[in-house]
Design a protein around this motif. Structure first.
Motif, PDB file in Angstrom:
ATOM      1  N   VAL A 217      -3.367  -3.255  -5.215  1.00 14.46           N
ATOM      2  CA  VAL A 217      -3.486  -3.204  -3.758  1.00 14.46           C
ATOM      3  C   VAL A 217      -4.547  -2.209  -3.334  1.00 14.46           C
ATOM      4  N   PHE A 218      -4.614  -1.058  -3.997  1.00  9.63           N
ATOM      5  CA  PHE A 218      -5.621  -0.057  -3.637  1.00  9.63           C
ATOM      6  C   PHE A 218      -7.037  -0.597  -3.848  1.00  9.63           C
ATOM      7  N   ALA A 219      -7.244  -1.349  -4.919  1.00 10.78           N
ATOM      8  CA  ALA A 219      -8.570  -1.912  -5.170  1.00 10.78           C
ATOM      9  C   ALA A 219      -8.973  -2.879  -4.079  1.00 10.78           C
ATOM     10  N   VAL A 220      -8.032  -3.719  -3.641  1.00  8.18           N
ATOM     11  CA  VAL A 220      -8.319  -4.698  -2.594  1.00  8.18           C
ATOM     12  C   VAL A 220      -8.564  -4.016  -1.264  1.00  8.18           C
ATOM     13  N   ILE A 221      -7.675  -3.112  -0.890  1.00  7.73           N
ATOM     14  CA  ILE A 221      -7.807  -2.439   0.401  1.00  7.73           C
ATOM     15  C   ILE A 221      -9.058  -1.566   0.429  1.00  7.73           C
ATOM     16  N   GLY A 222      -9.346  -0.890  -0.672  1.00  7.30           N
ATOM     17  CA  GLY A 222     -10.542  -0.053  -0.724  1.00  7.30           C
ATOM     18  C   GLY A 222     -11.814  -0.859  -0.559  1.00  7.30           C
ATOM     19  N   ALA A 223     -11.911  -1.987  -1.257  1.00  7.73           N
ATOM     20  CA  ALA A 223     -13.110  -2.822  -1.156  1.00  7.73           C
ATOM     21  C   ALA A 223     -13.244  -3.444   0.223  1.00  7.73           C
TER      22      ALA A 223
ATOM     23  N   ASP B 173       0.829  -1.197   0.000  1.00  7.84           N
ATOM     24  CA  ASP B 173       0.000   0.000   0.000  1.00  7.84           C
ATOM     25  C   ASP B 173       0.869   1.255   0.000  1.00  7.84           C
ATOM     26  N   LEU B 174       1.892   1.263   0.843  1.00 10.49           N
ATOM     27  CA  LEU B 174       2.795   2.408   0.900  1.00 10.49           C
ATOM     28  C   LEU B 174       3.596   2.536  -0.398  1.00 10.49           C
ATOM     29  N   THR B 175       4.013   1.393  -0.954  1.00 12.22           N
ATOM     30  CA  THR B 175       4.719   1.421  -2.235  1.00 12.22           C
ATOM     31  C   THR B 175       3.832   1.999  -3.330  1.00 12.22           C
ATOM     32  N   GLY B 176       2.575   1.551  -3.349  1.00 12.80           N
ATOM     33  CA  GLY B 176       1.636   2.064  -4.339  1.00 12.80           C
ATOM     34  C   GLY B 176       1.427   3.559  -4.201  1.00 12.80           C
ATOM     35  N   THR B 177       1.374   4.060  -2.977  1.00 12.66           N
ATOM     36  CA  THR B 177       1.213   5.488  -2.746  1.00 12.66           C
ATOM     37  C   THR B 177       2.382   6.268  -3.338  1.00 12.66           C
ATOM     38  N   PHE B 178       3.598   5.782  -3.095  1.00  9.68           N
ATOM     39  CA  PHE B 178       4.779   6.453  -3.633  1.00  9.68           C
ATOM     40  C   PHE B 178       4.776   6.444  -5.160  1.00  9.68           C
ATOM     41  N   VAL B 179       4.482   5.284  -5.750  1.00  8.67           N
ATOM     42  CA  VAL B 179       4.539   5.172  -7.208  1.00  8.67           C
ATOM     43  C   VAL B 179       3.425   5.976  -7.855  1.00  8.67           C
ATOM     44  N   PHE B 180       2.246   6.002  -7.259  1.00 10.98           N
ATOM     45  CA  PHE B 180       1.167   6.825  -7.805  1.00 10.98           C
ATOM     46  C   PHE B 180       1.553   8.303  -7.762  1.00 10.98           C
TER      47      PHE B 180
ATOM     48  N   GLU C 199      10.103   3.972 -17.758  1.00  5.58           N
ATOM     49  CA  GLU C 199       8.660   3.993 -17.938  1.00  5.58           C
ATOM     50  C   GLU C 199       8.020   2.636 -17.644  1.00  5.58           C
ATOM     51  N   MET C 200       8.628   1.553 -18.143  1.00  6.50           N
ATOM     52  CA  MET C 200       8.035   0.245 -17.911  1.00  6.50           C
ATOM     53  C   MET C 200       8.107  -0.177 -16.448  1.00  6.50           C
ATOM     54  N   PRO C 201       9.261  -0.026 -15.778  1.00  5.24           N
ATOM     55  CA  PRO C 201       9.266  -0.359 -14.347  1.00  5.24           C
ATOM     56  C   PRO C 201       8.247   0.439 -13.549  1.00  5.24           C
ATOM     57  N   ILE C 202       8.084   1.719 -13.897  1.00  3.39           N
ATOM     58  CA  ILE C 202       7.102   2.535 -13.187  1.00  3.39           C
ATOM     59  C   ILE C 202       5.691   2.044 -13.485  1.00  3.39           C
ATOM     60  N   THR C 203       5.442   1.630 -14.718  1.00  2.05           N
ATOM     61  CA  THR C 203       4.137   1.092 -15.078  1.00  2.05           C
ATOM     62  C   THR C 203       3.848  -0.190 -14.304  1.00  2.05           C
ATOM     63  N   VAL C 204       4.858  -1.025 -14.142  1.00  2.00           N
ATOM     64  CA  VAL C 204       4.686  -2.255 -13.379  1.00  2.00           C
ATOM     65  C   VAL C 204       4.345  -1.940 -11.921  1.00  2.00           C
ATOM     66  N   LEU C 205       5.092  -1.019 -11.326  1.00  2.00           N
ATOM     67  CA  LEU C 205       4.811  -0.643  -9.945  1.00  2.00           C
ATOM     68  C   LEU C 205       3.451   0.044  -9.810  1.00  2.00           C
ATOM     69  N   ASP C 206       3.087   0.804 -10.839  1.00  2.00           N
ATOM     70  CA  ASP C 206       1.765   1.423 -10.854  1.00  2.00           C
ATOM     71  C   ASP C 206       0.674   0.361 -10.833  1.00  2.00           C
ATOM     72  N   ALA C 207       0.891  -0.735 -11.567  1.00  2.00           N
ATOM     73  CA  ALA C 207      -0.070  -1.834 -11.569  1.00  2.00           C
ATOM     74  C   ALA C 207      -0.163  -2.485 -10.192  1.00  2.00           C
ATOM     75  N   VAL C 208       0.970  -2.560  -9.494  1.00  2.00           N
ATOM     76  CA  VAL C 208       0.954  -3.063  -8.118  1.00  2.00           C
ATOM     77  C   VAL C 208       0.101  -2.161  -7.243  1.00  2.00           C
ATOM     78  N   GLY C 209       0.307  -0.849  -7.366  1.00  2.00           N
ATOM     79  CA  GLY C 209      -0.492   0.089  -6.582  1.00  2.00           C
ATOM     80  C   GLY C 209      -1.970  -0.007  -6.894  1.00  2.00           C
ATOM     81  N   LEU C 210      -2.310  -0.084  -8.176  1.00  2.00           N
ATOM     82  CA  LEU C 210      -3.703  -0.231  -8.586  1.00  2.00           C
ATOM     83  C   LEU C 210      -4.324  -1.461  -7.932  1.00  2.00           C
TER      84      LEU C 210
ATOM     85  N   ALA D 175      -6.532 -11.690  -5.056  1.00  2.00           N
ATOM     86  CA  ALA D 175      -7.321 -10.646  -5.707  1.00  2.00           C
ATOM     87  C   ALA D 175      -6.408  -9.605  -6.344  1.00  2.00           C
ATOM     88  N   ALA D 176      -5.361  -9.199  -5.613  1.00  2.00           N
ATOM     89  CA  ALA D 176      -4.419  -8.224  -6.154  1.00  2.00           C
ATOM     90  C   ALA D 176      -3.678  -8.783  -7.365  1.00  2.00           C
ATOM     91  N   ALA D 177      -3.310 -10.059  -7.303  1.00  2.00           N
ATOM     92  CA  ALA D 177      -2.592 -10.682  -8.413  1.00  2.00           C
ATOM     93  C   ALA D 177      -3.456 -10.722  -9.668  1.00  2.00           C
TER      94      ALA D 177
END
Length: 217
Positions: free
Chosen positions: A105-111, A12-19, A92-103, A183-185
Motif C-alpha cells: 500500500v505504501f508503494a502505491v500511495i507514495g507513487a 494505509d493505517l494498518t500498514g503504519t501500525f504494522v511497520f 512472526e509470520m502473521p506480522i510478516t504478512v501484514l508487513d507485506a500489506v503495508g509495503l 498494483a498492491a496485490a
C-alpha cells in the motif's frame, strides 16, 4: 491531493501500525535499547518513508503531522512490540504478512501522490519505493547494520513493481481503486513468494551464498 478511497486509507493505517510494530520488534532483537529507543525506531520505520516523500515533493507539513492517526498507530505499534516482544515471536509470520500489506500500500500511495504533485514517471516511481522502504532503511542505519532491503529476500523489487503499475495506470488515465488494488496485490504476491522460497535479487558472481536472511523491517 485527492482523498484516498476508504479501503486504501484503512490499509494505509494498518500498514503504519504494522511497520511500527515490526520496526520496534527488529530493534528489540538487534539492540539493547530502552523503551524510548525501541519506540522511536518503530516510529521511524512506520513514518520515515512518507516523511521523506512529502518533504521531497513539497507537501509540508508532511501528512504524518496533519493526521494524528498515523502518529498514534506508529507509537502504539512500538509500545506493543516493546511490551510483548517475547510473545510476538510466535506471530512472526502473521506480522510478516501484514508487513507485506503495508509495503504494498505504501508503494502505491507514495507513487500516486508523487504523480499528483507533477513529478515525472521516474521520480514518481522512485518516491513510491522510498515511501515503502525508506523507514526500514533509516531504522537499520540507526542500529548500525546494512539495510535489510539491500541484502535480504525480495523487498524493494516488489515495491518497484507496484510503483511502476501505479504510475503507468495514472499515465493511461485508468487509475482508480481497482488499479490501485491490482498494483498492491502484485507487490504483495511477489513479496510473499520471496519470503516463502527465500528468494533474493541477483548477487555479484562469486559472492558467498549466505542463505535466507532475517525478515525485513
Amino acid at each position: 491531493m485527492s482523498a484516498q478511497p476508504p479501503l486504501l486509507l484503512a490499509l494505509d493505517l494498518t500498514g503504519t501500525f504494522v511497520f511500527g510494530l515490526n520496526g520496534a520488534l527488529t530493534a528489540v532483537r538487534a539492540t539493547r535499547l530502552d523503551v524510548v529507543g525501541v519506540v522511536t525506531l518503530g516510529m521511524m520505520t512506520a513514518l520515515g518513508g512518507g516523511v521523506i516523500r512529502d518533504v521531497l515533493i513539497g507537501s509540508v507539513p508532511p501528512a504524518t503531522f496533519q493526521d494524528w492517526r498515523y502518529f498514534a498507530l506508529a507509537f502504539g505499534g512500538g509500545i506493543i512490540a516493546f511490551a510483548l516482544s517475547r510473545r510476538l515471536d510466535r506471530l512472526e509470520m502473521p506480522i510478516t504478512v501484514l508487513d507485506a500489506v503495508g509495503l504494498s500500500v505504501f508503494a502505491v500511495i507514495g507513487a500516486s501522490k508523487a504523480s499528483e504533485y507533477g513529478l515525472g514517471v521516474g521520480p514518481a516511481v522512485l518516491l513510491g519505493v522510498i515511501t515503502a522502504v525508506g523507514g526500514g532503511t533509516i531504522r537499520d542505519l540507526m542500529i548500525g547494520q546494512i539495510p535489510t532491503v539491500l541484502r535480504s529476500e525480495l523487498y524493494a523489487i516488489p515495491a518497484l513493481v507496484a510503483a511502476v503499475i501505479t504510475v503507468s495506470a495514472l499515465g493511461l488515465d485508468v487509475y482508480g481503486l481497482p488499479a490501485a488494488l491490482a498494483a498492491a496485490a502484485s507487490c504483495f504476491v511477489i513479496r510473499m513468494l520471496g519470503v516463502h522460497f527465500g528468494l533474493n535479487a541477483p548477487r555479484p558472481p562469486g559472492s558467498a551464498d549466505t542463505g535466507r536472511e532475517g525478515q525485513p523491517r
